[in-house]
Design a protein around this motif. Structure first.
Motif, PDB file in Angstrom:
ATOM      1  N   LEU A 218       0.694  -1.064   0.166  1.00  0.00           N
ATOM      2  CA  LEU A 218       0.063  -0.127   0.742  1.00  0.00           C
ATOM      3  C   LEU A 218       1.052   1.195   0.242  1.00  0.00           C
ATOM      4  O   LEU A 218       0.742   1.743  -0.850  1.00  0.00           O
ATOM      5  CB  LEU A 218      -1.353  -0.145   1.292  1.00  0.00           C
ATOM      6  CG  LEU A 218      -1.825   1.405   1.091  1.00  0.00           C
ATOM      7  CD1 LEU A 218      -2.944   0.621   0.579  1.00  0.00           C
ATOM      8  CD2 LEU A 218      -2.213   1.761   2.418  1.00  0.00           C
ATOM      9  N   VAL A 219       1.777   0.711   0.840  1.00  0.00           N
ATOM     10  CA  VAL A 219       2.605   2.134   0.640  1.00  0.00           C
ATOM     11  C   VAL A 219       3.799   2.748  -0.471  1.00  0.00           C
ATOM     12  O   VAL A 219       3.449   3.665  -1.105  1.00  0.00           O
ATOM     13  CB  VAL A 219       3.810   2.454   2.196  1.00  0.00           C
ATOM     14  CG1 VAL A 219       4.914   3.616   1.503  1.00  0.00           C
ATOM     15  CG2 VAL A 219       3.113   2.297   3.538  1.00  0.00           C
ATOM     16  N   THR A 220       3.671   1.666  -1.073  1.00  0.00           N
ATOM     17  CA  THR A 220       4.076   1.815  -2.732  1.00  0.00           C
ATOM     18  C   THR A 220       3.396   2.080  -3.453  1.00  0.00           C
ATOM     19  O   THR A 220       3.445   3.251  -4.412  1.00  0.00           O
ATOM     20  CB  THR A 220       4.726   0.500  -2.914  1.00  0.00           C
ATOM     21  OG1 THR A 220       5.699  -0.068  -2.285  1.00  0.00           O
ATOM     22  CG2 THR A 220       5.077  -0.427  -4.061  1.00  0.00           C
ATOM     23  N   PHE A 221       2.031   1.724  -3.274  1.00  0.00           N
ATOM     24  CA  PHE A 221       0.897   2.372  -4.304  1.00  0.00           C
ATOM     25  C   PHE A 221       1.126   4.032  -4.669  1.00  0.00           C
ATOM     26  O   PHE A 221       0.358   4.792  -4.806  1.00  0.00           O
ATOM     27  CB  PHE A 221      -0.798   1.519  -3.849  1.00  0.00           C
ATOM     28  CG  PHE A 221      -1.040   0.821  -4.605  1.00  0.00           C
ATOM     29  CD1 PHE A 221      -0.969   0.295  -6.055  1.00  0.00           C
ATOM     30  CD2 PHE A 221      -0.908  -0.249  -3.744  1.00  0.00           C
ATOM     31  CE1 PHE A 221      -1.152  -0.676  -6.999  1.00  0.00           C
ATOM     32  CE2 PHE A 221      -1.446  -1.979  -5.104  1.00  0.00           C
ATOM     33  CZ  PHE A 221      -1.092  -2.128  -6.267  1.00  0.00           C
ATOM     34  N   ALA A 222       0.761   4.634  -2.617  1.00  0.00           N
ATOM     35  CA  ALA A 222       0.802   5.653  -2.492  1.00  0.00           C
ATOM     36  C   ALA A 222       1.774   6.612  -2.940  1.00  0.00           C
ATOM     37  O   ALA A 222       1.532   8.098  -3.887  1.00  0.00           O
ATOM     38  CB  ALA A 222       1.163   5.919  -0.765  1.00  0.00           C
ATOM     39  N   PHE A 223       3.005   6.267  -2.835  1.00  0.00           N
ATOM     40  CA  PHE A 223       3.335   6.248  -3.916  1.00  0.00           C
ATOM     41  C   PHE A 223       4.316   6.419  -4.865  1.00  0.00           C
ATOM     42  O   PHE A 223       4.334   7.871  -6.075  1.00  0.00           O
ATOM     43  CB  PHE A 223       5.320   6.726  -2.920  1.00  0.00           C
ATOM     44  CG  PHE A 223       5.351   7.295  -1.378  1.00  0.00           C
ATOM     45  CD1 PHE A 223       5.581   8.104  -1.559  1.00  0.00           C
ATOM     46  CD2 PHE A 223       4.651   6.334  -0.419  1.00  0.00           C
ATOM     47  CE1 PHE A 223       5.372   8.596   0.213  1.00  0.00           C
ATOM     48  CE2 PHE A 223       5.550   6.770   0.320  1.00  0.00           C
ATOM     49  CZ  PHE A 223       5.168   7.948   1.085  1.00  0.00           C
ATOM     50  N   ALA A 224       3.581   5.709  -5.961  1.00  0.00           N
ATOM     51  CA  ALA A 224       3.279   5.305  -7.136  1.00  0.00           C
ATOM     52  C   ALA A 224       2.309   6.273  -7.708  1.00  0.00           C
ATOM     53  O   ALA A 224       3.066   7.084  -8.681  1.00  0.00           O
ATOM     54  CB  ALA A 224       3.090   3.878  -7.525  1.00  0.00           C
ATOM     55  N   GLY A 225       1.584   6.361  -6.964  1.00  0.00           N
ATOM     56  CA  GLY A 225       0.005   7.440  -7.329  1.00  0.00           C
ATOM     57  C   GLY A 225       0.883   9.345  -7.711  1.00  0.00           C
ATOM     58  O   GLY A 225       0.714   9.624  -8.977  1.00  0.00           O
ATOM     59  N   GLY A 226       2.098   9.148  -6.718  1.00  0.00           N
ATOM     60  CA  GLY A 226       3.339  10.661  -6.787  1.00  0.00           C
ATOM     61  C   GLY A 226       3.795  10.679  -8.073  1.00  0.00           C
ATOM     62  O   GLY A 226       3.644  11.377  -9.269  1.00  0.00           O
ATOM     63  N   LEU A 227       4.424   9.566  -8.306  1.00  0.00           N
ATOM     64  CA  LEU A 227       5.128   9.491  -9.249  1.00  0.00           C
ATOM     65  C   LEU A 227       4.353   9.325 -10.860  1.00  0.00           C
ATOM     66  O   LEU A 227       4.884   9.736 -11.703  1.00  0.00           O
ATOM     67  CB  LEU A 227       6.037   8.057  -9.333  1.00  0.00           C
ATOM     68  CG  LEU A 227       6.846   8.225  -8.740  1.00  0.00           C
ATOM     69  CD1 LEU A 227       7.941   6.128  -8.377  1.00  0.00           C
ATOM     70  CD2 LEU A 227       8.147   8.538  -8.359  1.00  0.00           C
TER      71      LEU A 227
END
Length: 385
Positions: A218-227
């Motif tokens: 989930l943390v990876t998803f959160a920052f993937a959205g930023g990318l």
């Protein structure tokens, strides 16, 4: 090294103690975190350490991802009042900025005042036992719809600020939409895989997973959205919010997994953002009668911007008293005003002084209006008895 450890310890002390004080004084934890940040970095610490800027950005991104996850599109759609909810938000985002512009104030300042958020409304309704009532559900519906519209408006402003009224702005929005459509398809595929392997999903979502696989993903998803947003040329926090919405839409049942997400966000990462917001508040600005006067005027305008439910009480099937209560509670969009002020200052649309006034406005509105709503709710209970 010792200075960094000492400053980190002071920040973490505030993160640990503030929730107890917030519960004692019945004010939002985020409001006290902003106050603590102002006191800490103006009185005790000389300047903001480099490590703090990174944690503040991480907290900002994760806050917007959780805000997106809390947006229940299915519930809004099933309410049967979605059109009215959208109309209330639409009126706020069109009339309020135009009022500011007509009197010579920045258009973006009107947009910031028109922000709507569910971050304060939901806890207050839970505390008063109104979360399942008709009025409570209508307030949540308007707040969630308004929060989504708030982010979409900020996304449009960001695109047109970067490119102007050109095809470049349209291309940026188109790229962002395409990237998140692809993210939706990817998550749908993940959901289908999960449907074929329910035991694996239960381990991640429900059970005591010792290595917290789900949280890591989930943390990876959160920052993937930023990318993804960066790839489209937009602000990262806009991307993290939209991917949170996509994640919430695909995974409707999250069980204890959601508790873990909130624990990581509100228990650790997000307080760094609000303390960081407070760290930018200069005491020279707060001591200025002009800044305080602007904040008081903007606090009143926040309420004016949310009076439209009074015009739509009949189609919403609520009384005028209930509609006024809705107006009061919707006038406490703490996180979204802070987000708008932060983005506006980054884009150069508002000065640091005006940003300070907006933060003070967010603090005042998030203390005064929920307190007034509690008073109105108790009076309504007394009259009903």
């Amino acid at each position: 090294m010792h200075d960094h450890l000492f400053s980190m310890f002071l920040v973490l002390v505030g993160v640990a103690i503030i929730p107890f004080l917030a519960r004692r004084f019945r004010v939002p934890s985020a409001a006290l975190e902003i106050v603590y940040g102002a006191l800490l970095f103006n009185l005790l610490l000389a300047g903001r350490p480099e490590w703090f800027a990174l944690l503040e950005e991480l907290g900002f991104i994760f806050l917007m991802f959780i805000a997106g996850m809390e947006l229940d599109l299915h519930r809004i759609r099933k309410s049967g009042k979605t059109g009215w909810y959208l109309l209330i938000s639409f009126l706020s985002f069109t009339i309020t900025p135009l009022l500011f512009w007509s009197v010579g104030q920045p258009f973006f300042l009107g947009v910031a005042v028109a922000m709507i958020s569910a971050g304060i409304a939901i806890p207050v309704l839970k505390e008063l036992g109104l979360i399942k009532s008709t009025l409570g559900q209508d307030i949540i519906g308007v707040a969630l719809t308004g929060e989504l519209l708030s982010i979409l408006v900020l996304t449009l402003i960001d695109a047109f600020h970067n490119h102007g009224a050109t095809w470049g702005a349209v291309m940026e929005i188109g790229k962002l939409s395409l990237l998140f459509a692809l993210a939706l398809l990817a998550l749908k595929g993940l959901y289908l895989v999960a449907w074929w392997h329910p035991d694996r999903v239960e381990k991640v979502m429900e059970s005591e997973d010792p290595v917290e696989e789900g949280i890591r993903v989930l943390v990876t998803f959160a920052f993937a959205g930023g990318l993804l947003a960066l790839a489209a040329g937009a602000e990262p926090i806009l991307g993290s919010f939209l991917l949170g919405v996509v994640f919430s839409y695909v995974f409707k049942s999250r069980g204890r997994f959601e508790e873990k997400i909130n624990a990581l966000g509100f228990g650790f990462l997000i307080p760094f953002f609000f303390i960081g917001v407070g760290s930018r508040l200069s005491f020279s600005h707060l001591a200025s009668l002009e800044t305080v006067g602007i904040a008081l005027g903007l606090t009143l305008m926040v309420l004016v911007s949310n009076l439209y439910p009074l015009l739509l009480a009949r189609p919403l099937r609520i009384s005028l008293r209930e509609a006024f209560s809705m107006c009061i509670l919707l006038s406490a969009p703490l996180s979204m005003i802070v987000v708008a002020g932060t983005l506006g200052e980054r884009m150069g649309l508002v000065s640091p002084k005006v940003q300070g006034a907006l933060i003070l406005t967010a603090l005042l509105a998030s203390v005064v209006y929920p307190s007034l709503f509690r008073l109105l709710a108790r009076r309504q209970e007394s009259s009903a008895d």
